[in-house]
Design a protein around this motif. Structure first.
Motif, PDB file in Angstrom:
ATOM      1  N   ALA A  15       0.827  -1.207   0.000  1.00  0.00           N
ATOM      2  CA  ALA A  15       0.000   0.000   0.000  1.00  0.00           C
ATOM      3  C   ALA A  15       0.860   1.256   0.000  1.00  0.00           C
ATOM      4  O   ALA A  15       0.409   2.312  -0.422  1.00  0.00           O
ATOM      5  CB  ALA A  15      -0.931  -0.003   1.215  1.00  0.00           C
ATOM      6  N   CYS A  16       2.099   1.168   0.451  1.00  0.00           N
ATOM      7  CA  CYS A  16       2.956   2.345   0.562  1.00  0.00           C
ATOM      8  C   CYS A  16       3.948   2.485  -0.588  1.00  0.00           C
ATOM      9  O   CYS A  16       4.814   3.345  -0.543  1.00  0.00           O
ATOM     10  CB  CYS A  16       3.728   2.291   1.879  1.00  0.00           C
ATOM     11  SG  CYS A  16       2.659   2.400   3.317  1.00  0.00           S
ATOM     12  N   THR A  17       3.872   1.638  -1.598  1.00  0.00           N
ATOM     13  CA  THR A  17       4.824   1.742  -2.700  1.00  0.00           C
ATOM     14  C   THR A  17       4.488   2.954  -3.560  1.00  0.00           C
ATOM     15  O   THR A  17       3.324   3.202  -3.878  1.00  0.00           O
ATOM     16  CB  THR A  17       4.810   0.475  -3.578  1.00  0.00           C
ATOM     17  OG1 THR A  17       3.481   0.246  -4.025  1.00  0.00           O
ATOM     18  CG2 THR A  17       5.319  -0.722  -2.819  1.00  0.00           C
ATOM     19  N   PRO A  18       5.486   3.736  -3.943  1.00  0.00           N
ATOM     20  CA  PRO A  18       5.221   4.912  -4.779  1.00  0.00           C
ATOM     21  C   PRO A  18       4.868   4.508  -6.207  1.00  0.00           C
ATOM     22  O   PRO A  18       5.314   3.475  -6.706  1.00  0.00           O
ATOM     23  CB  PRO A  18       6.533   5.683  -4.741  1.00  0.00           C
ATOM     24  CG  PRO A  18       7.552   4.668  -4.396  1.00  0.00           C
ATOM     25  CD  PRO A  18       6.873   3.626  -3.568  1.00  0.00           C
ATOM     26  N   ARG A  19       4.076   5.339  -6.851  1.00  0.00           N
ATOM     27  CA  ARG A  19       3.666   5.076  -8.230  1.00  0.00           C
ATOM     28  C   ARG A  19       4.269   6.144  -9.129  1.00  0.00           C
ATOM     29  O   ARG A  19       4.160   7.340  -8.847  1.00  0.00           O
ATOM     30  CB  ARG A  19       2.148   5.121  -8.321  1.00  0.00           C
ATOM     31  CG  ARG A  19       1.624   4.631  -9.648  1.00  0.00           C
ATOM     32  CD  ARG A  19       0.149   4.587  -9.645  1.00  0.00           C
ATOM     33  NE  ARG A  19      -0.312   5.839 -10.243  1.00  0.00           N
ATOM     34  CZ  ARG A  19      -1.574   6.183 -10.362  1.00  0.00           C
ATOM     35  NH1 ARG A  19      -2.504   5.416  -9.895  1.00  0.00           N
ATOM     36  NH2 ARG A  19      -1.902   7.303 -10.942  1.00  0.00           N
ATOM     37  N   VAL A  20       4.901   5.732 -10.200  1.00  0.00           N
ATOM     38  CA  VAL A  20       5.547   6.644 -11.136  1.00  0.00           C
ATOM     39  C   VAL A  20       4.750   6.633 -12.423  1.00  0.00           C
ATOM     40  O   VAL A  20       4.467   5.576 -12.980  1.00  0.00           O
ATOM     41  CB  VAL A  20       7.007   6.221 -11.404  1.00  0.00           C
ATOM     42  CG1 VAL A  20       7.641   7.133 -12.426  1.00  0.00           C
ATOM     43  CG2 VAL A  20       7.796   6.214 -10.115  1.00  0.00           C
ATOM     44  N   GLU A  21       4.381   7.829 -12.897  1.00  0.00           N
ATOM     45  CA  GLU A  21       3.638   7.947 -14.152  1.00  0.00           C
ATOM     46  C   GLU A  21       4.444   8.752 -15.156  1.00  0.00           C
ATOM     47  O   GLU A  21       5.049   9.755 -14.815  1.00  0.00           O
ATOM     48  CB  GLU A  21       2.321   8.703 -13.913  1.00  0.00           C
ATOM     49  CG  GLU A  21       1.182   7.845 -13.489  1.00  0.00           C
ATOM     50  CD  GLU A  21      -0.111   8.632 -13.433  1.00  0.00           C
ATOM     51  OE1 GLU A  21      -0.374   9.427 -14.353  1.00  0.00           O
ATOM     52  OE2 GLU A  21      -0.830   8.458 -12.451  1.00  0.00           O
ATOM     53  N   VAL A  22       4.425   8.304 -16.392  1.00  0.00           N
ATOM     54  CA  VAL A  22       5.021   9.048 -17.486  1.00  0.00           C
ATOM     55  C   VAL A  22       3.877   9.524 -18.364  1.00  0.00           C
ATOM     56  O   VAL A  22       3.160   8.711 -18.945  1.00  0.00           O
ATOM     57  CB  VAL A  22       6.012   8.186 -18.296  1.00  0.00           C
ATOM     58  CG1 VAL A  22       6.581   8.962 -19.462  1.00  0.00           C
ATOM     59  CG2 VAL A  22       7.110   7.663 -17.388  1.00  0.00           C
ATOM     60  N   VAL A  23       3.711  10.844 -18.442  1.00  0.00           N
ATOM     61  CA  VAL A  23       2.581  11.413 -19.163  1.00  0.00           C
ATOM     62  C   VAL A  23       3.121  12.282 -20.300  1.00  0.00           C
ATOM     63  O   VAL A  23       4.028  13.079 -20.109  1.00  0.00           O
ATOM     64  CB  VAL A  23       1.700  12.263 -18.213  1.00  0.00           C
ATOM     65  CG1 VAL A  23       0.540  12.858 -18.959  1.00  0.00           C
ATOM     66  CG2 VAL A  23       1.225  11.434 -17.053  1.00  0.00           C
ATOM     67  N   VAL A  24       2.554  12.118 -21.465  1.00  0.00           N
ATOM     68  CA  VAL A  24       2.921  12.935 -22.609  1.00  0.00           C
ATOM     69  C   VAL A  24       2.237  14.302 -22.457  1.00  0.00           C
ATOM     70  O   VAL A  24       1.043  14.364 -22.190  1.00  0.00           O
ATOM     71  CB  VAL A  24       2.479  12.258 -23.927  1.00  0.00           C
ATOM     72  CG1 VAL A  24       2.841  13.115 -25.121  1.00  0.00           C
ATOM     73  CG2 VAL A  24       3.086  10.883 -24.041  1.00  0.00           C
ATOM     74  N   PRO A  25       3.000  15.408 -22.621  1.00  0.00           N
ATOM     75  CA  PRO A  25       2.388  16.722 -22.460  1.00  0.00           C
ATOM     76  C   PRO A  25       1.376  17.008 -23.572  1.00  0.00           C
ATOM     77  O   PRO A  25       1.505  16.513 -24.696  1.00  0.00           O
ATOM     78  CB  PRO A  25       3.564  17.692 -22.525  1.00  0.00           C
ATOM     79  CG  PRO A  25       4.649  16.941 -23.192  1.00  0.00           C
ATOM     80  CD  PRO A  25       4.421  15.499 -22.899  1.00  0.00           C
TER      81      PRO A  25
END
Length: 60
Positions: A15-25
């Motif tokens: 539940a505490c793991t960070p989430r990384v997102e790659v978003v195109v601008p």
């Protein structure tokens, strides 16, 4: 008892793991370069140095 503690600790850790997102601008990336190229000074200095080296051959 050990299994329950292991399951609870596993759930707490996931539940505490960070989430990384790659978003195109949405908008394109713009780069503003305010560059002024002044090559006249360099040519003038080069010519003056060439003339100086021709006059003073013993300089170097």
């Amino acid at each position: 008892m050990m299994k329950a503690a292991a399951v609870i600790s596993l759930l707490l850790l996931t539940a505490c793991t960070p989430r990384v997102e790659v978003v195109v601008p949405d908008k394109p990336i713009t780069v503003n370069l305010n560059v002024k190229v002044d090559h006249e000074i360099r040519i003038r200095v080069d010519r003056e140095l060439e003339a100086l080296f021709e006059q003073e051959k013993e300089l170097f």
